[in-house]
Design an enzyme around this catalytic site. Structure first.
Site, mmCIF file in Angstrom:
data_model
loop_
_atom_site.group_PDB
_atom_site.id
_atom_site.type_symbol
_atom_site.label_atom_id
_atom_site.label_comp_id
_atom_site.label_asym_id
_atom_site.label_seq_id
_atom_site.Cartn_x
_atom_site.Cartn_y
_atom_site.Cartn_z
ATOM 1 N N LYS A 112 0.916 -1.185 0.047
ATOM 2 C CA LYS A 112 0.056 0.219 0.065
ATOM 3 C C LYS A 112 0.757 1.182 0.130
ATOM 4 O O LYS A 112 2.010 1.246 0.597
ATOM 5 C CB LYS A 112 -0.853 0.133 1.203
ATOM 6 C CG LYS A 112 -2.200 0.808 1.128
ATOM 7 C CD LYS A 112 -3.154 0.255 0.271
ATOM 8 C CE LYS A 112 -4.456 0.546 0.333
ATOM 9 N NZ LYS A 112 -5.668 -0.269 -0.296
HETATM 10 N N1 GLU Z 1 -7.203 0.054 -3.118
HETATM 11 C C1 GLU Z 1 -8.086 -1.206 -3.356
HETATM 12 C C2 GLU Z 1 -7.983 -2.346 -2.326
HETATM 13 O O1 GLU Z 1 -7.701 -1.547 -1.044
HETATM 14 C C3 GLU Z 1 -7.483 -2.140 -4.937
HETATM 15 C C4 GLU Z 1 -6.154 -2.552 -4.531
HETATM 16 C C5 GLU Z 1 -5.718 -2.890 -5.976
HETATM 17 O O2 GLU Z 1 -6.539 -3.010 -7.097
HETATM 18 O O3 GLU Z 1 -4.431 -3.148 -6.277
HETATM 19 O O4 GLU Z 1 -8.240 -3.354 -2.476
#
Ligand code: GLU
Length: 422
Positions: A112
Site C-alpha cells: 500500500k
Molecule cells: N485499493 C483497493 C483495495 O484496497 C484496490 C487495490 C488494487 O487493486 O491493487 O483493495
C-alpha cells in the site's frame, strides 16, 4: 485505561491488523519463525518531496510505500491521498492486501502507499505534479514484476494515468502494466471502476443466502458514497434491496421508506454533495450506523465500528466495503450478538481481482469483454466465499477468522516453501 487512551489504542489500524493476524496464527499453530516474519512488513519506504504550487510557493509532502509480503507474487495495492495517512495506517493496509490477494488466490503479495494530503484542496495542476513526483520517488520500488499500485481513497483513474505516464517516461516506452485502475483508453480494464462494489454486492447476496434470506426489500445503510459505497448501493438496489441511508464525510441522508440510488448519483454529480436531496432527512455520522436496517455496508475508512457503537448497530449483516472499518473490540461484541460480518479481505476483494485481470490484459496486450471480466470475477468471488464459509463451519469461527485462516495459511506455505535467503 483512560478512555482517551483506550480510543487511541483501539483506533490504531496497525494494532488491529497485528491483532487479527495473531489470533489466526494461534489457531493455525503457526511456526514461531514464520509468525515473526508475517506479523511485520517486509519493506517500508518513507519520502518527503517538494511540489511547486500554482502560486509558486513550495510545499513539502510526506509519502509512503509499504510492501508487507511478496512471497506469492509481486506486491499489489492502492495509493491513498488523505490528510490522515500515517505509517501505521499504510502498514496495516499493506498487510490486509497480502491476506486479500491470498483469500481470492490471485498471485500477488500485499502493498500500500499513501501521501499525507487533502487532494480536494489542490488544483488539477498541483495534483498532477504531486502524483508525478510521488511516482518518481517510489519508482525505485514499482514495476509490472515488482509492485503494482492502484486507486484507493482520494485517488482515481486520472491519477493512475499520470502515474503510469511518469514511469513510462522514465523508461522511454509505455509500461501500462505498471499500475491498475487506469482509464480504459490507456490500458485500463472494462469493469474495474465497478469491481469493488460489484464484489460487495456478490458477497452480500451470498451471505444473505446462508441466512436463508433473499435481497428483496432488505434495508441497507451504506456509509461512504465514494467509488465503493456508491457502486455497492447501486448494485444492491438492482439486486432488489432497499437503500434507506447513505453518507458522506459530514453525515448522511436517510429515508426509512427508501432512497433512489440512481437519483442520488445524479444529484451528487450535479450538486457536488448529497446535502439537500429531496425527501430525505440529514443524520449525523454518530447516528448513521445505528439506523434501523438489515444490512450495513461500511464503505468509508477504518475504525468506524468500535466498542463505542457496536452494541447499538441494528443490522444483522455487515459487509465491509472499506478496509479495516471494524476494530477487534467491536468484532467481539458483534460476534456475541450473532451479527454476521463479511470481512474486508473477502468482501472488497473484487477490486484487486479485476486489477489482476487488468494487469494480465496489459501484459498480453489482449483485452477481454466486460461480460467476460464480470463473469470471471463473480466466479472467483463465489468460490472464495464458499471456501471461507466451509472453514467457518469446520472450525466454528466467524467469517473474518475463517478468511484469515485461509489467507494466512496460503501465505505461510508460500513463505516456508521459498525458505529463508541466504
Ligand atoms: N485499493 C483497493 C483495495 O484496497 C484496490 C487495490 C488494487 O487493486 O491493487 O483493495
Amino acid at each position: 485505561m483512560a478512555v482517551a487512551q483506550q480510543k487511541r489504542t483501539e483506533s490504531n489500524p496497525w494494532r488491529t491488523a497485528q491483532h487479527q493476524f495473531d489470533e489466526a496464527a494461534d489457531i493455525l499453530k503457526l511456526d514461531p519463525g514464520l509468525r515473526k516474519i508475517l506479523r511485520e512488513v517486509q519493506r517500508e519506504f518513507t519520502c518527503h518531496f517538494p511540489v511547486q504550487m500554482d502560486d509558486k510557493t513550495v510545499r513539502n509532502f510526506t509519502g509512503f510505500r509499504i510492501q508487507h509480503n511478496i512471497n506469492r507474487g509481486p506486491a499489489k495495492g492502492g495509493l491513498r491521498f488523505h490528510p490522515n495517512v500515517s505509517l501505521d495506517e499504510v502498514k496495516a493496509l499493506a498487510m490486509w492486501m497480502t491476506w486479500k490477494c491470498a483469500v481470492v488466490n490471485i498471485p500477488y503479495g500485499g502493498a500500500k502507499g499513501g501521501v499525507i494530503v487533502d487532494p480536494y484542496s489542490l488544483s488539477a495542476n498541483e495534483l498532477e505534479h504531486l502524483t508525478r513526483r510521488f511516482a518518481t520517488e517510489i519508482s525505485i520500488l514499482v514495476g509490472p514484476d515488482r509492485d503494482i499500485p492502484a486507486p484507493d481513497v482520494g485517488t482515481n483513474a486520472q491519477i493512475m494515468a499520470w502515474f503510469m505516464d511518469t514511469i513510462s517516461m522514465h523508461h522511454g516506452y509505455s509500461m501500462t502494466a505498471t499500475v491498475t485502475g487506469k482509464p480504459v483508453e490507456v490500458g485500463g480494464s472494462l469493469g474495474r471502476a465497478d469491481a469493488t462494489g460489484r464484489g460487495v454486492m456478490i458477497c452480500t447476496v451470498a451471505a444473505l443466502e446462508t441466512m436463508g434470506l433473499k435481497p428483496f426489500n432488505q434495508r441497507v445503510v451504506v456509509q461512504g458514497f465514494g467509488n465503493v459505497g456508491s457502486v455497492s448501493a447501486r448494485l444492491l438496489e438492482e439486486a432488489g434491496c432497499q437503500v434507506v441511508a447513505v453518507s458522506e464525510d459530514y453525515g448522511g441522508i436517510y429515508n426509512p421508506l427508501g432512497l433512489s440510488v440512481k437519483k442520488l448519483i445524479e444529484y451528487r454529480a450535479r450538486e457536488g454533495t448529497l446535502k439537500g436531496f429531496p425527501g430525505a432527512e440529514l443524520v449525523p455520522n454518530e447516528d448513521l450506523l445505528k439506523i434501523e436496517c438489515d444490512i450495513l455496508v461500511p464503505a468509508a475508512l477504518e475504525n468506524q465500528i468500535t466498542s463505542h457503537n457496536a452494541a447499538e448497530i441494528k443490522a444483522k449483516l455487515i459487509v465491509e466495503g472499506a478496509n479495516g472499518p471494524t476494530t477487534p473490540e467491536a468484532d467481539e461484541i458483534l460476534r456475541n450478538r450473532g451479527v454476521i460480518l463479511v470481512p474486508d479481505i473477502l468482501a472488497n476483494a473484487g477490486g484487486v481481482t479485476v486489477s489482476y485481470f487488468e494487469w494480465v490484459q496489459d501484459l498480453q496486450s489482449f483485452f477481454w469483454s466486460e461480460h467476460e471480466i464480470n463473469a470471471r470475477m463473480e466466479a472467483i468471488m463465489t468460490r472464495s466465499f464458499k471456501e471461507v464459509l466451509a472453514i467457518r463451519d469446520e472450525q466454528r469461527v466467524d467469517l473474518r477468522m475463517a478468511a484469515y485462516l485461509l489467507a494466512v495459511k496460503r501465505v505461510a506455505v508460500a513463505t516456508a516453501d521459498r525458505g529463508i535467503y541466504p
